[in-house]
Write a protein that holds these residues in place. Structure first.
Motif, short mmCIF file in Angstrom:
data_model
loop_
_atom_site.label_atom_id
_atom_site.label_comp_id
_atom_site.label_asym_id
_atom_site.label_seq_id
_atom_site.Cartn_x
_atom_site.Cartn_y
_atom_site.Cartn_z
N MET A 70 30.05 30.45 17.08
CA MET A 70 29.75 30.76 15.69
C MET A 70 29.54 29.49 14.87
SD MET A 70 31.84 33.00 12.86
CE MET A 70 31.11 33.22 11.23
N ILE A 71 30.42 28.52 15.04
CA ILE A 71 30.32 27.28 14.28
C ILE A 71 29.02 26.56 14.62
CG2 ILE A 71 31.34 24.99 13.98
CD1 ILE A 71 34.09 26.46 14.52
N ALA A 72 28.67 26.53 15.90
CA ALA A 72 27.41 25.89 16.31
C ALA A 72 26.21 26.60 15.68
CB ALA A 72 27.30 25.89 17.83
N SER A 73 26.28 27.94 15.61
CA SER A 73 25.18 28.71 15.03
C SER A 73 25.04 28.44 13.54
CB SER A 73 25.40 30.20 15.29
OG SER A 73 24.34 30.97 14.75
N LEU A 74 26.17 28.39 12.81
CA LEU A 74 26.12 28.11 11.37
C LEU A 74 25.53 26.73 11.11
CD1 LEU A 74 29.52 29.55 10.07
CD2 LEU A 74 27.24 30.58 9.89
N LYS A 75 25.93 25.76 11.90
CA LYS A 75 25.39 24.41 11.74
C LYS A 75 23.89 24.39 12.02
CE LYS A 75 29.64 21.84 12.75
NZ LYS A 75 30.32 20.90 13.67
N ASP A 76 23.49 25.18 13.01
CA ASP A 76 22.07 25.24 13.35
C ASP A 76 21.26 25.89 12.23
OD1 ASP A 76 20.00 24.76 15.40
OD2 ASP A 76 19.84 26.95 15.44
N VAL A 77 21.80 26.97 11.65
CA VAL A 77 21.11 27.61 10.53
C VAL A 77 21.01 26.65 9.34
CG1 VAL A 77 21.27 29.46 8.81
CG2 VAL A 77 21.74 29.96 11.21
N LYS A 78 22.08 25.91 9.09
CA LYS A 78 22.08 24.98 7.97
C LYS A 78 21.06 23.85 8.18
CE LYS A 78 25.45 24.01 4.53
NZ LYS A 78 26.85 24.11 4.16
N ARG A 79 20.86 23.50 9.43
CA ARG A 79 19.92 22.43 9.75
C ARG A 79 18.47 22.89 9.73
NH1 ARG A 79 17.61 21.01 14.45
NH2 ARG A 79 18.91 22.51 15.57
N THR A 80 18.23 24.10 10.25
CA THR A 80 16.86 24.57 10.43
C THR A 80 16.39 25.58 9.38
OG1 THR A 80 17.52 26.41 11.86
CG2 THR A 80 17.13 24.26 12.91
N ASP A 86 17.01 33.41 20.03
CA ASP A 86 17.77 34.11 21.06
C ASP A 86 19.04 34.78 20.53
OD1 ASP A 86 19.22 31.85 20.54
OD2 ASP A 86 19.44 31.22 22.63
N HIS A 87 19.23 34.73 19.19
CA HIS A 87 20.41 35.38 18.62
C HIS A 87 20.20 36.89 18.60
CE1 HIS A 87 23.96 35.91 16.05
NE2 HIS A 87 23.24 36.79 15.39
N TYR A 88 21.22 37.62 19.06
CA TYR A 88 21.14 39.07 19.08
C TYR A 88 22.20 39.66 18.17
CZ TYR A 88 21.80 43.89 20.57
OH TYR A 88 21.94 45.26 20.59
N SER A 89 21.78 40.59 17.31
CA SER A 89 22.72 41.28 16.44
C SER A 89 22.78 42.75 16.83
CB SER A 89 22.30 41.16 14.98
OG SER A 89 23.18 41.91 14.15
N HIS A 90 24.00 43.27 16.92
CA HIS A 90 24.16 44.70 17.21
C HIS A 90 24.61 45.47 15.97
CE1 HIS A 90 28.12 42.82 17.93
NE2 HIS A 90 28.64 43.98 17.55
N ASP A 91 24.47 44.86 14.78
CA ASP A 91 24.91 45.52 13.55
C ASP A 91 24.18 46.84 13.32
OD1 ASP A 91 26.23 45.45 10.76
OD2 ASP A 91 24.09 45.64 10.30
N HIS A 92 22.91 46.91 13.74
CA HIS A 92 22.12 48.12 13.49
C HIS A 92 22.67 49.33 14.25
CE1 HIS A 92 20.55 46.42 17.22
NE2 HIS A 92 20.12 47.62 17.52
N LEU A 93 23.51 49.10 15.24
CA LEU A 93 24.07 50.20 16.01
C LEU A 93 25.22 50.89 15.27
CD1 LEU A 93 24.24 48.51 19.54
CD2 LEU A 93 22.52 50.14 18.71
N ASN A 94 25.84 50.18 14.34
CA ASN A 94 27.00 50.73 13.63
C ASN A 94 26.58 51.63 12.47
OD1 ASN A 94 29.05 49.46 15.18
ND2 ASN A 94 28.63 47.53 14.10
N GLU A 95 27.35 52.67 12.24
CA GLU A 95 27.06 53.55 11.11
C GLU A 95 27.27 52.78 9.80
OE1 GLU A 95 30.42 56.42 10.16
OE2 GLU A 95 30.87 55.94 12.25
N GLN A 96 26.42 53.06 8.84
CA GLN A 96 26.50 52.36 7.56
C GLN A 96 26.44 53.38 6.44
OE1 GLN A 96 26.47 48.67 7.22
NE2 GLN A 96 27.29 49.36 5.28
N LYS A 97 27.52 53.49 5.71
CA LYS A 97 27.56 54.42 4.59
C LYS A 97 26.67 53.90 3.46
CE LYS A 97 30.74 56.80 1.44
NZ LYS A 97 32.15 56.97 1.03
N ASP A 98 25.88 54.77 2.89
CA ASP A 98 24.99 54.38 1.81
C ASP A 98 25.77 54.27 0.50
OD1 ASP A 98 22.66 53.77 0.39
OD2 ASP A 98 22.22 55.88 -0.01
N VAL A 99 25.81 53.07 -0.04
CA VAL A 99 26.46 52.84 -1.34
C VAL A 99 25.39 52.22 -2.25
CG1 VAL A 99 28.39 51.79 -2.57
CG2 VAL A 99 28.65 52.43 -0.15
N PRO A 100 24.62 53.04 -2.95
CA PRO A 100 23.49 52.51 -3.73
C PRO A 100 23.93 51.76 -4.97
CG PRO A 100 23.77 54.86 -4.15
CD PRO A 100 24.74 54.51 -3.07
#
Length: 251
Positions: A70-80, A86-100
């Motif tokens: 995680m730390i390496a990724s944050l540093k990379d985002v800050k640099r670039t 190649d980063h994969y996120s599985h957040d879309h698999l989780n249910e998300q309650k709509d709070v408009p």
């Protein structure tokens, strides 16, 4: 065009609304990306077993996150200014309650940030701001993660509400796509004790429920007392103020 990356921490307990808030901010702020701390959880087979209760412990600070990655990724985002391909996120698999939030709030702040981006580009010689919105339940535990974050929000919600919300969820997806469901008493025995352990240093007397925050660089949001529209409003005000303060330092 030069790029300046600002990392915004959106922390809080599980079910505190942090991911919902981060997603609202992303829809509003141009040139923004979300970095989910959950994406840096270790593979399921490496998640440690709780020494007392004999079940996998997804919450204890030491083992819940692959901190090095995680730390390496944050540093990379800050640099670039971008998340690695190649980063994969599985957040879309989780249910998300709509709070408009009110459309007026979204539209007003969208216009504000678009104008801010234009002014910043003009004043600072073609400089583009990239906003990295980092959400996670352990954001403020590891000192090197804290060091990478430029702005830090923390959503505080009473334990009774967190517990109810957690029990209403059907589970959490792992990086491998499998569904994790809490075993009996998992909240009381593992989740909440780990939350207290990871955040007691932020509050006087270790009182995560009612204690005063001990760090001036962490903004506490009592999320149960505010609508999501008001929370978004407060956060956007703080982000614009941060840019104004930073710009005045350069001048």
């Amino acid at each position: 065009m030069k790029t300046r990356v600002i990392l915004v921490g959106v922390g809080g307990a599980t079910c505190s609304g942090k991911t919902t808030l981060a997603k609202h901010l992303k829809r509003i702020i141009p040139n923004s990306v979300i970095i989910h701390q959950d994406d840096f959880a270790p593979p399921q087979e490496l998640v440690p077993i709780h020494p007392k209760y004999g079940v996998q412990d997804w919450d204890w600070p030491d083992g819940a996150i692959d901190w090095k990655r995680m730390i390496a990724s944050l540093k990379d985002v800050k640099r670039t200014g971008r998340i690695a391909d190649d980063h994969y996120s599985h957040d879309h698999l989780n249910e998300q309650k709509d709070v408009p939030i009110p459309e007026e709030v979204r539209a007003r702040w969208t216009q504000t940030f678009e104008e801010l981006a234009e002014r910043t580009c003009e004043k600072r010689e073609e400089e583009q701001i990239i906003w990295g919105l980092v959400d996670g339940f352990l954001l403020y535990w590891h000192p090197e993660v804290l060091e990478q974050l430029d702005i830090r929000f923390f959503l505080r919600v009473p334990e009774r509400v967190l517990k109810q919300r957690r029990h209403e969820r059907h589970g959490y997806h792992t990086a491998e796509g499998s569904l994790w469901r809490d075993p009996p008493n998992y909240w009381e025995q593992i989740v909440y004790p780990a939350y207290i352990e990871a955040h007691k240093h932020l509050f006087e007397g270790g009182d995560v429920e009612n204690g005063r925050v001990t760090r001036e660089d962490v903004t506490i949001i009592n999320a149960l007392e505010e609508s999501m529209g008001n929370i978004v409003d407060h956060c956007c005000q703080a982000l614009v103020k941060y840019i104004d303060v930073e710009s005045s330092k350069v001048q």
